[in-house]
Scaffold this active site. Structure first.
Site, PDB file in Angstrom:
ATOM      1  N   ASN A  83      -1.508   1.673   5.605  1.00  0.00           N
ATOM      2  CA  ASN A  83      -0.579   0.653   5.120  1.00  0.00           C
ATOM      3  C   ASN A  83      -0.190  -0.188   6.317  1.00  0.00           C
ATOM      4  O   ASN A  83       0.159   0.360   7.361  1.00  0.00           O
ATOM      5  CB  ASN A  83       0.661   1.330   4.512  1.00  0.00           C
ATOM      6  N   GLY A  84      -0.241  -1.521   6.181  1.00  0.00           N
ATOM      7  CA  GLY A  84       0.134  -2.399   7.292  1.00  0.00           C
ATOM      8  C   GLY A  84      -1.034  -3.258   7.699  1.00  0.00           C
ATOM      9  O   GLY A  84      -1.996  -3.417   6.941  1.00  0.00           O
ATOM     10  N   LYS A 137      13.379 -14.389 -11.232  1.00  0.00           N
ATOM     11  CA  LYS A 137      13.064 -13.280 -12.152  1.00  0.00           C
ATOM     12  C   LYS A 137      12.079 -13.744 -13.204  1.00  0.00           C
ATOM     13  O   LYS A 137      11.128 -13.052 -13.533  1.00  0.00           O
ATOM     14  CB  LYS A 137      14.323 -12.787 -12.879  1.00  0.00           C
ATOM     15  N   TRP A 192      -2.787  -2.822  -1.698  1.00  0.00           N
ATOM     16  CA  TRP A 192      -2.407  -4.210  -1.985  1.00  0.00           C
ATOM     17  C   TRP A 192      -3.177  -5.036  -0.976  1.00  0.00           C
ATOM     18  O   TRP A 192      -2.915  -4.963   0.233  1.00  0.00           O
ATOM     19  CB  TRP A 192      -0.903  -4.377  -1.817  1.00  0.00           C
ATOM     20  N   HIS A 223      19.004 -35.847  -8.463  1.00  0.00           N
ATOM     21  CA  HIS A 223      18.204 -36.272  -7.309  1.00  0.00           C
ATOM     22  C   HIS A 223      16.742 -35.874  -7.461  1.00  0.00           C
ATOM     23  O   HIS A 223      16.044 -35.721  -6.471  1.00  0.00           O
ATOM     24  CB  HIS A 223      18.787 -35.684  -6.016  1.00  0.00           C
ATOM     25  N   ARG A 243       5.144   0.129  -5.852  1.00  0.00           N
ATOM     26  CA  ARG A 243       5.074  -0.736  -4.677  1.00  0.00           C
ATOM     27  C   ARG A 243       4.176  -1.951  -4.899  1.00  0.00           C
ATOM     28  O   ARG A 243       4.227  -2.901  -4.139  1.00  0.00           O
ATOM     29  CB  ARG A 243       4.554   0.065  -3.483  1.00  0.00           C
ATOM     30  N   CYS A 287       0.812  -1.216   0.000  1.00  0.00           N
ATOM     31  CA  CYS A 287       0.000   0.000   0.000  1.00  0.00           C
ATOM     32  C   CYS A 287       0.846   1.267   0.000  1.00  0.00           C
ATOM     33  O   CYS A 287       1.894   1.332   0.650  1.00  0.00           O
ATOM     34  CB  CYS A 287      -0.908   0.029   1.220  1.00  0.00           C
ATOM     35  N   GLU A 347      18.163 -16.927  -8.686  1.00  0.00           N
ATOM     36  CA  GLU A 347      17.709 -15.574  -9.019  1.00  0.00           C
ATOM     37  C   GLU A 347      17.139 -15.538 -10.444  1.00  0.00           C
ATOM     38  O   GLU A 347      16.123 -14.884 -10.692  1.00  0.00           O
ATOM     39  CB  GLU A 347      18.887 -14.587  -8.857  1.00  0.00           C
ATOM     40  N   LYS A 363       6.502  -4.333  -4.163  1.00  0.00           N
ATOM     41  CA  LYS A 363       7.918  -3.969  -4.094  1.00  0.00           C
ATOM     42  C   LYS A 363       8.405  -3.939  -2.653  1.00  0.00           C
ATOM     43  O   LYS A 363       9.467  -4.453  -2.336  1.00  0.00           O
ATOM     44  CB  LYS A 363       8.100  -2.601  -4.746  1.00  0.00           C
ATOM     45  N   GLU A 409       8.577 -14.350 -11.715  1.00  0.00           N
ATOM     46  CA  GLU A 409       7.966 -13.085 -11.274  1.00  0.00           C
ATOM     47  C   GLU A 409       7.333 -12.320 -12.426  1.00  0.00           C
ATOM     48  O   GLU A 409       6.231 -11.811 -12.292  1.00  0.00           O
ATOM     49  CB  GLU A 409       9.038 -12.155 -10.677  1.00  0.00           C
TER      50      GLU A 409
HETATM   51  C1  G6P Z   1       9.681  -8.147  -2.704  1.00  0.00           C
HETATM   52  C2  G6P Z   1      10.243  -7.596  -4.001  1.00  0.00           C
HETATM   53  C3  G6P Z   1      11.598  -8.238  -4.286  1.00  0.00           C
HETATM   54  C4  G6P Z   1      12.536  -8.041  -3.111  1.00  0.00           C
HETATM   55  C5  G6P Z   1      11.921  -8.526  -1.793  1.00  0.00           C
HETATM   56  C6  G6P Z   1      12.722  -8.058  -0.594  1.00  0.00           C
HETATM   57  O1  G6P Z   1       9.364  -9.495  -2.871  1.00  0.00           O
HETATM   58  O2  G6P Z   1       9.360  -7.840  -5.078  1.00  0.00           O
HETATM   59  O3  G6P Z   1      12.157  -7.632  -5.436  1.00  0.00           O
HETATM   60  O4  G6P Z   1      13.713  -8.749  -3.348  1.00  0.00           O
HETATM   61  O5  G6P Z   1      10.605  -8.000  -1.627  1.00  0.00           O
HETATM   62  O6  G6P Z   1      12.649  -6.658  -0.547  1.00  0.00           O
HETATM   63  P1  G6P Z   1      13.744  -5.729   0.090  1.00  0.00           P
HETATM   64  O7  G6P Z   1      13.225  -4.343  -0.090  1.00  0.00           O
HETATM   65  O8  G6P Z   1      13.832  -6.131   1.545  1.00  0.00           O
HETATM   66  O9  G6P Z   1      15.029  -5.982  -0.621  1.00  0.00           O
END
Ligand code: G6P
Length: 607
Positions: free
Chosen positions: A98-99, A483, A74, A502, A27, A2, A479, A602, A486
């Site tokens: 937010n929260g 990616k 969100w 395995h 975000r 949010c 990673e 985000k 996502e």
């Molecule tokens: C969310 C974002 C990721 C990020 C993760 C941790 O999942 O989409 O891109 O790696 O949070 O966020 P931070 O701000 O703690 O790196």
């Protein structure tokens, strides 16, 4: 997650509210809304989905008013819908939040017993109803907010607009971030400096349990009933930093920025003339550190995974790594003279913050690697190692990750030197490799057409994709898979090459592409064997290696990318770029929303 904005002034505020909400889109959100006071009454416009929907509603049904609040939501409690979109309002007050209010059910039961009727499924509504109940008991807005804060449990940032009160906006925070922006005859309150960037650079970051009364002329901040002073700082964020430049997406822009932001980060952590690492003064003596614990979430956790290899090898330091959402509840014993490094782009991730607090309670020295220096994680650390990535807007992290890696490698080199595990020659060689890294990343970015082709022709039609790597390339395989899933919504898994036999090898057929992250290093022969095992079963291989690796295996691959040959310690940073570009071009080929993938946020400010 949010995003919040509030504006109080003398001119119509709705355009400013919408402008700020655009800055908060990064975000992640699924509905949005604004509320203003019109002739003393709360008026709202709310819509499900993206901001274009809200803009269309406002075009049809404009919202005047010189005081207002706005929100991107969100969903946590209650599905994304107009009814649950913020601002949440009663006839007395409108709230953006937010929260999570953790005791919302208990409060709701009390308020329902009082005869209050709830109109939404949100936890936020208990705040609106609680404030209303307090106001009906003849409390002033200030008293009502102070009393409400005493009842709320959980992490939150709130802004409230009151019926009939054109002269004040109120905000409160506990856990989630909230900042006040100082204008000229207009005041602002928002989630972060990015939201306030279109209006002002003069920003005050609220502390936990602060609440604030804004008028058009200024802000008065309280803790409990006591007025407190908070510094007004100059935010470094400019409007220009927030644009996409010539790029189609923020993610692509941020991938392209990597050579320059890694260069900026290196300027802080390396002395180019002497090729020595220059860390800021740290509150720990590496020679006495018994154990290092590293914690983070998402992509930042993979930075910890890579750094484990570096700290173990270069500094001979035992390292534990764990995702913060598990570490915080596991209650592990932590050794005396231990150091904990929390890694976070936003510095706001609620699980990482909680894990940091646990480690602090266990008497660990807390270092954090963060991209937002004013963030809660930075403020609660004993020392901060900043990444100089600049604002990262794409939800999928790119430049924040590679700058985290850069900082962590510099820190591991510094620790290795302090622990007399690295000779000066070795340090200079590693520093030299880091200095050359931006040029090599540029070269990788220059191969964009090849990534576009692989994304379009090999990955975009796949249902599943595997990524494999060994040693410090294993986290890069993870990673790469993260990616891809996502942003393209293709199921992808990262595996340590040696683990293929395995289980995952059972999945291999000509329909499952396997991306092999394989720089020429000490484990190249091992990953080459895993490559052959996949090939023997008809797998479609995409090879990421250097000229030597490609000359050995490339003829058997469906596609190969030849990257510059680099010192193995810096290879994880370089090899991140191709996995980013593969995911990006696959998502573009599939036509997904690259910068704001569905369901993702985000800054993850809830558990
Ligand atoms: C969310 C974002 C990721 C990020 C993760 C941790 O999942 O989409 O891109 O790696 O949070 O966020 P931070 O701000 O703690 O790196």
């Amino acid at each position: 997650m949010c995003g919040i904005i509030g504006v109080i002034g003398n001119a119509p505020v709705t355009p400013s509210l919408v402008e700020a909400l655009k800055r908060l889109e990064y975000r992640g959100y699924d509905s949005a809304g604004v509320a203003t006071l019109v002739n003393g009454h709360i008026e709202r416009r709310r819509t499900e989905g993206k901001l274009v929907n809200l803009e269309a509603r406002l075009a049809k049904d404009p919202l005047p008013g010189t005081i207002g609040i706005g929100h991107t939501r969100w969903a946590t409690h209650g599905k994304p819908s107009e009814r649950n979109a913020h601002p949440i309002a009663t006839d007395q007050v409108a709230i953006v939040h937010n929260g999570i209010i953790e005791n919302f059910q208990e409060l709701k039961n009390e308020l329902v017993a009082e005869g209050r009727r709830f109109d939404s499924d949100t936890d936020t509504e208990v705040v609106a109803q609680l404030l209303t109940s307090n106001l009906e008991r003849q409390m002033s807005p200030q008293q009502a907010m102070g009393k409400a804060m005493e009842r709320l449990r959980g992490a939150f940032a709130l802004v409230a607009l009151f019926t009939g009160r054109h002269d004040i906006l109120m905000g409160a925070r506990r856990g989630s971030s909230l900042a006040v922006g100082h204008g000229d005859g207009e005041m602002y309150i928002g989630t972060d400096a990015l939201a306030l960037a279109p209006f002002t650079k003069r920003v005050t970051y609220l502390e936990d349990d602060d609440w604030v009364v804004l008028t058009a002329k200024g802000a008065t901040i309280y803790q409990g009933q006591t007025e407190v002073k908070r510094e007004v700082r100059q935010s470094g964020i400019s409007g220009a930093m927030m644009g996409k430049g010539n790029h189609r997406h923020f993610m692509l822009k941020e991938i392209h920025e990597q050579p320059s932001v890694i260069g900026d980060t290196l300027q802080t952590y390396l002395e180019p003339a002497t090729r020595l690492v220059t860390l800021p003064a740290l509150p720990c003596d590496w020679t006495k550190v018994s154990r290092l614990t590293m914690t983070a979430c998402g992509t930042a956790f993979y930075a910890c995974m890579v750094a484990k290899y570096w700290f173990e090898r270069l500094a001979r330091l035992p390292v534990d790594i764990e995702v913060a959402s598990e570490l915080r509840y596991r209650e592990p014993p932590m050794s005396e003279n231990g150091v904990c490094i929390a890694v976070s782009q936003s510095g706001e991730t609620v699980d990482t913050l909680a894990a940091l607090r646990y480690a602090k309670a266990q008497k660990q020295t807390i270092l954090s690697v963060v991209n937002v220096p004013e963030s809660a994680i930075a403020r609660e650390s004993h020392a901060v190692l900043p990444t100089l990535a600049g604002p990262e807007i794409g939800v999928a992290s790119t430049k924040a990750f590679t700058t985290q890696l850069t900082v962590l490698l510099a820190a591991a080199i510094g620790a290795g030197r302090a622990r007399r595990n690295l000779s000066r020659e070795e340090e200079m060689r590693l520093a030299g490799a880091l200095i050359e890294l931006p040029a090599h990343i540029n070269a990788a970015i220059g191969m964009e057409e090849q990534f576009r082709w692989i994304g379009q022709e090999i990955l975009a039609d796949a249902r599943d994709v595997l990524y494999i790597g060994r040693g410090s390339s294993f986290p890069i395989a993870l990673e790469g898979a993260l990616k891809l899933k996502e942003i393209s919504y293709i199921h992808a898994e990262g595996y340590a090459g040696g683990e293929m036999k395995h289980g995952p090898i059972a999945l291999i057929d000509e329909m499952v592409p396997v991306v092999v992250v394989a720089p020429s290093d000490a484990v190249f022969d091992k990953i080459a064997s895993n490559f052959e095992q996949v090939k023997a079963r008809g797998g479609k291989l995409v090879l990421l290696s250097d000229a030597e690796g490609v000359s050995r295996l490339g003829s058997q691959a469906a596609a190969s990318i030849i990257l510059p040959r680099v010192e193995p310690a810096v290879a994880p940073i370089l090899y991140t770029v191709p996995v980013q570009l593969l995911a990006y071009y696959t998502a573009v080929a599939k036509g997904t929303d690259v910068d704001q993938p569905r369901n993702l946020a985000k800054s993850v400010t809830v558990e």
